[in-house]
Design a protein around this motif. Structure first.
Motif, PDB file in Angstrom:
ATOM      1  N   ALA A  89      20.417   2.578   6.372  1.00  0.00           N
ATOM      2  CA  ALA A  89      20.095   1.531   7.347  1.00  0.00           C
ATOM      3  C   ALA A  89      18.831   1.852   8.135  1.00  0.00           C
ATOM      4  O   ALA A  89      17.988   0.973   8.363  1.00  0.00           O
ATOM      5  N   ASP A  90      18.675   3.109   8.555  1.00  0.00           N
ATOM      6  CA  ASP A  90      17.486   3.440   9.351  1.00  0.00           C
ATOM      7  C   ASP A  90      16.218   3.386   8.507  1.00  0.00           C
ATOM      8  O   ASP A  90      15.148   2.993   8.992  1.00  0.00           O
ATOM      9  N   THR A  91      16.333   3.737   7.216  1.00  0.00           N
ATOM     10  CA  THR A  91      15.178   3.668   6.326  1.00  0.00           C
ATOM     11  C   THR A  91      14.799   2.221   6.051  1.00  0.00           C
ATOM     12  O   THR A  91      13.614   1.865   6.019  1.00  0.00           O
ATOM     13  N   ALA A  92      15.803   1.375   5.858  1.00  0.00           N
ATOM     14  CA  ALA A  92      15.536  -0.048   5.626  1.00  0.00           C
ATOM     15  C   ALA A  92      14.829  -0.657   6.835  1.00  0.00           C
ATOM     16  O   ALA A  92      13.891  -1.451   6.691  1.00  0.00           O
ATOM     17  N   TRP A  93      15.285  -0.282   8.032  1.00  0.00           N
ATOM     18  CA  TRP A  93      14.653  -0.804   9.239  1.00  0.00           C
ATOM     19  C   TRP A  93      13.237  -0.261   9.388  1.00  0.00           C
ATOM     20  O   TRP A  93      12.317  -0.990   9.773  1.00  0.00           O
ATOM     21  N   LEU A  94      13.026   1.013   9.052  1.00  0.00           N
ATOM     22  CA  LEU A  94      11.689   1.596   9.097  1.00  0.00           C
ATOM     23  C   LEU A  94      10.763   0.865   8.134  1.00  0.00           C
ATOM     24  O   LEU A  94       9.615   0.548   8.489  1.00  0.00           O
ATOM     25  N   LEU A  95      11.232   0.578   6.933  1.00  0.00           N
ATOM     26  CA  LEU A  95      10.413  -0.132   5.956  1.00  0.00           C
ATOM     27  C   LEU A  95      10.046  -1.520   6.481  1.00  0.00           C
ATOM     28  O   LEU A  95       8.877  -1.931   6.404  1.00  0.00           O
ATOM     29  N   THR A 146       7.802   5.667  -3.788  1.00  0.00           N
ATOM     30  CA  THR A 146       9.186   5.951  -3.397  1.00  0.00           C
ATOM     31  C   THR A 146       9.245   6.099  -1.887  1.00  0.00           C
ATOM     32  O   THR A 146       8.207   6.213  -1.217  1.00  0.00           O
ATOM     33  N   VAL A 147      10.471   6.116  -1.360  1.00  0.00           N
ATOM     34  CA  VAL A 147      10.627   6.372   0.068  1.00  0.00           C
ATOM     35  C   VAL A 147      10.003   7.710   0.426  1.00  0.00           C
ATOM     36  O   VAL A 147       9.278   7.849   1.426  1.00  0.00           O
ATOM     37  N   GLU A 148      10.232   8.716  -0.413  1.00  0.00           N
ATOM     38  CA  GLU A 148       9.777  10.066  -0.095  1.00  0.00           C
ATOM     39  C   GLU A 148       8.259  10.197  -0.152  1.00  0.00           C
ATOM     40  O   GLU A 148       7.646  10.808   0.737  1.00  0.00           O
ATOM     41  N   ASN A 149       7.636   9.636  -1.217  1.00  0.00           N
ATOM     42  CA  ASN A 149       6.188   9.867  -1.363  1.00  0.00           C
ATOM     43  C   ASN A 149       5.326   8.850  -0.632  1.00  0.00           C
ATOM     44  O   ASN A 149       4.103   8.957  -0.622  1.00  0.00           O
ATOM     45  N   THR A 150       5.946   7.852  -0.025  1.00  0.00           N
ATOM     46  CA  THR A 150       5.166   6.853   0.707  1.00  0.00           C
ATOM     47  C   THR A 150       5.647   6.715   2.149  1.00  0.00           C
ATOM     48  O   THR A 150       4.939   7.086   3.093  1.00  0.00           O
ATOM     49  N   LEU A 151       6.852   6.213   2.330  1.00  0.00           N
ATOM     50  CA  LEU A 151       7.338   5.941   3.691  1.00  0.00           C
ATOM     51  C   LEU A 151       7.517   7.229   4.486  1.00  0.00           C
ATOM     52  O   LEU A 151       7.000   7.371   5.601  1.00  0.00           O
ATOM     53  N   GLU A 152       8.226   8.194   3.917  1.00  0.00           N
ATOM     54  CA  GLU A 152       8.438   9.452   4.644  1.00  0.00           C
ATOM     55  C   GLU A 152       7.155  10.272   4.698  1.00  0.00           C
ATOM     56  O   GLU A 152       6.918  10.986   5.683  1.00  0.00           O
ATOM     57  N   ALA A 153       6.327  10.161   3.672  1.00  0.00           N
ATOM     58  CA  ALA A 153       5.052  10.888   3.707  1.00  0.00           C
ATOM     59  C   ALA A 153       4.186  10.390   4.863  1.00  0.00           C
ATOM     60  O   ALA A 153       3.510  11.181   5.537  1.00  0.00           O
ATOM     61  N   LEU A 154       4.189   9.075   5.110  1.00  0.00           N
ATOM     62  CA  LEU A 154       3.463   8.549   6.255  1.00  0.00           C
ATOM     63  C   LEU A 154       4.038   9.080   7.562  1.00  0.00           C
ATOM     64  O   LEU A 154       3.300   9.401   8.502  1.00  0.00           O
ATOM     65  N   GLU A 155       5.361   9.180   7.642  1.00  0.00           N
ATOM     66  CA  GLU A 155       5.996   9.699   8.848  1.00  0.00           C
ATOM     67  C   GLU A 155       5.637  11.163   9.097  1.00  0.00           C
ATOM     68  O   GLU A 155       5.521  11.600  10.237  1.00  0.00           O
ATOM     69  N   ARG A 156       5.467  11.928   8.025  1.00  0.00           N
ATOM     70  CA  ARG A 156       5.146  13.346   8.163  1.00  0.00           C
ATOM     71  C   ARG A 156       3.664  13.586   8.437  1.00  0.00           C
ATOM     72  O   ARG A 156       3.281  14.659   8.903  1.00  0.00           O
ATOM     73  N   SER A 157       2.827  12.626   8.155  1.00  0.00           N
ATOM     74  CA  SER A 157       1.380  12.833   8.236  1.00  0.00           C
ATOM     75  C   SER A 157       0.890  12.822   9.680  1.00  0.00           C
ATOM     76  O   SER A 157       1.548  12.304  10.586  1.00  0.00           O
ATOM     77  N   GLY A 158      -0.277  13.413   9.873  1.00  0.00           N
ATOM     78  CA  GLY A 158      -0.965  13.324  11.166  1.00  0.00           C
ATOM     79  C   GLY A 158      -0.398  14.180  12.270  1.00  0.00           C
ATOM     80  O   GLY A 158      -0.556  13.847  13.453  1.00  0.00           O
ATOM     81  N   GLU A 184       5.186  -2.628  -0.261  1.00  0.00           N
ATOM     82  CA  GLU A 184       5.782  -3.847  -0.819  1.00  0.00           C
ATOM     83  C   GLU A 184       6.544  -3.557  -2.104  1.00  0.00           C
ATOM     84  O   GLU A 184       7.563  -4.202  -2.383  1.00  0.00           O
ATOM     85  N   ALA A 185       6.068  -2.592  -2.875  1.00  0.00           N
ATOM     86  CA  ALA A 185       6.773  -2.236  -4.105  1.00  0.00           C
ATOM     87  C   ALA A 185       8.152  -1.655  -3.789  1.00  0.00           C
ATOM     88  O   ALA A 185       9.149  -1.968  -4.457  1.00  0.00           O
ATOM     89  N   ILE A 186       8.235  -0.810  -2.775  1.00  0.00           N
ATOM     90  CA  ILE A 186       9.531  -0.255  -2.365  1.00  0.00           C
ATOM     91  C   ILE A 186      10.437  -1.373  -1.870  1.00  0.00           C
ATOM     92  O   ILE A 186      11.628  -1.428  -2.194  1.00  0.00           O
ATOM     93  N   ASP A 187       9.857  -2.287  -1.092  1.00  0.00           N
ATOM     94  CA  ASP A 187      10.626  -3.412  -0.568  1.00  0.00           C
ATOM     95  C   ASP A 187      11.154  -4.285  -1.701  1.00  0.00           C
ATOM     96  O   ASP A 187      12.309  -4.757  -1.665  1.00  0.00           O
ATOM     97  N   ALA A 188      10.346  -4.506  -2.727  1.00  0.00           N
ATOM     98  CA  ALA A 188      10.776  -5.331  -3.865  1.00  0.00           C
ATOM     99  C   ALA A 188      11.925  -4.663  -4.616  1.00  0.00           C
ATOM    100  O   ALA A 188      12.877  -5.339  -5.056  1.00  0.00           O
ATOM    101  N   GLN A 189      11.842  -3.342  -4.747  1.00  0.00           N
ATOM    102  CA  GLN A 189      12.939  -2.619  -5.403  1.00  0.00           C
ATOM    103  C   GLN A 189      14.236  -2.784  -4.628  1.00  0.00           C
ATOM    104  O   GLN A 189      15.300  -3.010  -5.208  1.00  0.00           O
ATOM    105  N   ALA A 190      14.153  -2.679  -3.324  1.00  0.00           N
ATOM    106  CA  ALA A 190      15.344  -2.824  -2.499  1.00  0.00           C
ATOM    107  C   ALA A 190      15.883  -4.245  -2.580  1.00  0.00           C
ATOM    108  O   ALA A 190      17.100  -4.462  -2.675  1.00  0.00           O
ATOM    109  N   ALA A 191      14.995  -5.234  -2.550  1.00  0.00           N
ATOM    110  CA  ALA A 191      15.427  -6.632  -2.617  1.00  0.00           C
ATOM    111  C   ALA A 191      16.083  -6.951  -3.939  1.00  0.00           C
ATOM    112  O   ALA A 191      17.023  -7.765  -4.005  1.00  0.00           O
ATOM    113  N   ALA A 192      15.645  -6.285  -5.008  1.00  0.00           N
ATOM    114  CA  ALA A 192      16.207  -6.530  -6.342  1.00  0.00           C
ATOM    115  C   ALA A 192      17.482  -5.729  -6.599  1.00  0.00           C
ATOM    116  O   ALA A 192      18.083  -5.847  -7.671  1.00  0.00           O
ATOM    117  N   GLY A 193      17.873  -4.915  -5.644  1.00  0.00           N
ATOM    118  CA  GLY A 193      19.070  -4.110  -5.818  1.00  0.00           C
ATOM    119  C   GLY A 193      18.848  -2.855  -6.632  1.00  0.00           C
ATOM    120  O   GLY A 193      19.811  -2.163  -6.998  1.00  0.00           O
TER     121      GLY A 193
END
Length: 694
Positions: A137-143, A59-71, A122-131
């Motif tokens: 908008a900022d999350t889509a650009w981050l992805l 998910t955005v939260e457990n992958t994309l945002e988790a990466l942003e919060r890490s480190g 890529e799985a998150i991206d596929a979900q978004a592409a499939a609707g």
């Protein structure tokens, strides 16, 4: 590498409790950096591994945002460390940097080459592409940008290619550190010692006092040290009357790194070769294409097209300017030929005759404190409603650093601005902006930004008087600072200046226009002793002469940009192997590009071209002129909408500065301007209208 937990007494062990998360420089010592960085690397690896092995669906939260919060530990230790390594280094800091750089490269490779992480993205991206998933908008650009980063890092390569890529990245990173260290050491070693005061004829008293202070600081009491700045041209060349001293200074500047104890040529050749190999490995013809593909330019050919279009007109203008200078030179030196060490001095003589105004007359009216408060800060107040208060209770990383709290128009605290304007042996040359804290609503952090310049420091109690170039540089670097301070994004990786390299200079160049705004000039141009404003006719003359010397300035810049492209358009086997080939390669590249005009050398020669062999501008030095297309067009927009007005500033802030890297940068420009950029305003500004038909 150590995996021990970080000692809680280490200042980096927990987030700083100071206002805005300013690193606690009252506690930070050199010995704290390496343990903090090592613990930060280990912590970040563990956090990323947890994300990659999460049993839950991506998910955005457990992958994309988790990466942003890490480190976070790694980030706060690295930003403080790299800020110090560039602005206040020591042999111990240099050693740490050389040891850490390849480890950091390997660490980033481990993340970006992790197929498990990439599959989740890529799985998150596929979900978004499939609707199935609707992204902000900022999350889509981050992805999109995160996936692009992984692909460009080589995540889709086979194992053998990835192993070679890791080796290349580690060695490139190490060599960048070596090159930067040697450039700084060579710059310090090449400073020109003058023992006869008569040889300083023409040099302003305050500049002479600063040179005496610098000499005394190195144990040469009763002498004067002409310290070098990073570019080829040195400020003192504009005022020194003694032609032999000017030649000595120029040759010291332009020969840095070309042999001797601080020879940078082996490192630069290795860097060029390894980057060329990496580009081929990643499927690009050369490094210049690799860089441009991820920038707004799109391709190295697009870069070549604009540089080649501008070069002939720029050189023609420089030749016309040279024709004006030579007769004045021959009044002093009959039969002499115009040389690079003559240009700045005789350009100043011609300008003073034509406009009855010279640099020496201006400097008493350009006192640093006044320029900062009544120029740089004043323009930001008028445009954006910002106010500034010096925080003498907060300590910077060096005694020269001053800390200011920045308040928004409603009185709320916005962030901190650190000003570090004086040169010192431990500071790398040039001028730049750093972030110590990135603005992010996800992390609840507000910005802390630094501006560095290299202005000679006067004796204690004496004012710092500036050249006009130093004034515009202050405005330029503060434009970068505003990009960081006015950021209003969710994700830290999109904060402020986190935009493509050929877009990052755009807001900073826009901010330079306020150094030429008559109302602003009249506010800061005040005599430091008498308090009298600069005479109105002088201000008018200064503004009228804005295009003076544009042929020289554009040609020296384009020569450096074209030199950068020449090195990075090579295939691996085309890069010279013998250090003695560096100068012939450079000469041939300039000749081929049509910018080999002896009196106007490149702004940076290869051997001290820190931007492209040590900093982040490899194959990207074209960014300044590319960004200036946007800048000149935007200056027209300001003019069309009333100039230095709060409403106009608020629009520029909302549509561009605040958005940082959260949107496609060219989409942000089109939102501001209502169309794609036009090159014509740049051609007019630079006196290059002959290029309009090229």
């Amino acid at each position: 590498m150590s995996h021990e937990p970080l000692d809680p007494s280490n200042p980096f062990a927990a987030p700083s409790t100071l206002p805005y998360g300013l690193p606690d420089y009252t506690r930070i010592r050199t010995e704290h950096y390496l343990p903090a960085i090592e613990a930060g690397l280990a912590e970040h690896r563990a956090q990323v591994e947890a994300i990659a092995t999460d049993a839950a669906a991506p998910t955005v939260e457990n992958t994309l945002e988790a990466l942003e919060r890490s480190g976070r530990l790694l980030s706060r230790s690295l930003v403080a460390f790299f800020n110090q390594s560039s602005a206040d280094s020591t042999p111990e800091i240099d050693a740490i940097e050389e040891a850490v750089a390849p480890r950091l490269a390997a660490h980033l490779d481990a993340i970006h080459l992790d197929g498990r992480l990439f599959a989740r993205l890529e799985a998150i991206d596929a979900q978004a592409a499939a609707g199935e998933l609707v992204l902000e908008a900022d999350t889509a650009w981050l992805l999109h940008r995160t996936i692009t980063t992984f692909v460009r890092a080589g995540v889709r390569l086979d194992e053998t290619a990835q192993d070679r890529l890791r080796e290349l990245n580690a060695e490139i990173t190490r060599l960048q550190t070596v090159f930067g260290r040697e450039v700084l050491a060579g710059q310090n070693a090449a400073a020109v010692l003058v023992t006869e005061e008569a040889e300083l004829d023409g040099m302003a008293p305050d500049a002479r006092a600063a040179a005496a202070r610098a000499a005394a600081g190195r144990g040469h009491e009763g002498a004067w040290l002409l310290e070098l700045i990073l570019p080829t041209g040195q400020p003192q060349l504009a005022t020194l009357r003694d032609r032999a001293v000017r030649e000595r200074l120029f040759r010291a500047s332009s020969s840095r790194g070309l042999g001797g104890e601080h020879d940078t040529r082996p490192a630069l050749l290795a860097i060029a070769r390894l980057r060329a190999e990496r580009a081929r490995l990643l499927g690009y013809e050369h490094h210049a294409d690799f860089v441009a593909a991820d920038a707004t330019a799109g391709s190295a050919q697009a870069v070549a097209d604009i540089l080649e279009r501008l070069a002939p007109a720029a050189v023609a203008n420089a030749r016309a300017e040279a024709a004006e200078l030579e007769p004045v030179l021959r009044e002093d030196h009959p039969g002499a030929t115009l040389e690079p060490w003559d240009w700045a001095y005789y350009a100043e003589q011609v300008r003073s005759r034509r406009r009855a105004l010279d640099e020496g007359a201006l400097r008493p009216y350009l006192e640093l404190e006044r320029v900062l408060a009544d120029g740089v800060f004043r323009a930001a107040t008028e445009l954006y409603g910002l106010t500034f208060a010096e925080r003498r209770d907060l300590v910077g990383y060096h005694p020269d650093v001053r800390v200011y709290e920045v308040f928004d128009a409603d009185g709320s605290g916005l962030g901190l601005f650190l000003a570090d304007y004086w040169t010192r042996d431990a500071k790398r040359g040039g001028a730049w902006m750093n972030n110590l804290v990135d603005q992010s609503t996800l992390l609840g952090e507000q910005p802390v930004v630094v501006n560095n310049l290299n202005i000679p420091k006067p004796p204690d109690g004496e004012p710092t008087l500036l050249t006009w170039d130093e004034v515009t540089t202050m405005f330029h670097e503060f434009g970068h600072a505003l990009h960081g301070l006015l950021s209003a994004v969710r994700y830290p990786s999109q904060s402020g200046t986190e935009v493509p390299r050929d877009f990052v200079e755009y807001p900073s160049q826009v901010n330079e226009i306020w150094s030429w705004e008559p109302s602003v000039v009249r506010a800061f141009a005040v005599h430091h002793v008498t308090g009298e404003p600069m005479p109105t006719e002088w201000v008018d003359t200064l503004l009228e002469g804005r295009q003076d010397g544009e042929g020289f300035k554009t040609t020296e810049y384009l020569a450096a940009a074209l030199l950068d492209q020449a090195w990075y358009r090579l295939a691996p086997d085309e890069v010279p192997t013998d250090p003695e080939q560096v100068e012939p390669f450079e000469a041939a590249a300039l000749e081929r590009a049509g910018v080999a005009f002896a009196p106007v050398p490149p702004r940076y020669r290869s051997a001290y071209f820190n931007h492209v062999f040590s900093s982040g501008y490899s194959a990207g030095y074209y960014s300044y002129i590319w960004s200036e297309v946007l800048d000149a067009d935007t200056v027209e927009w300001f003019g069309e909408n009333g100039g230095l007005r709060r409403e106009v500033g608020d629009t520029f802030r909302a549509k561009l500065l605040a958005r940082g890297g959260s949107v496609d940068p060219m989409a942000a420009f089109r939102d501001l301007r209502g169309r794609d950029p036009r090159i014509e305003p740049l051609l007019v500004r630079r006196g290059l209208t002959a290029a309009a038909t090229a």
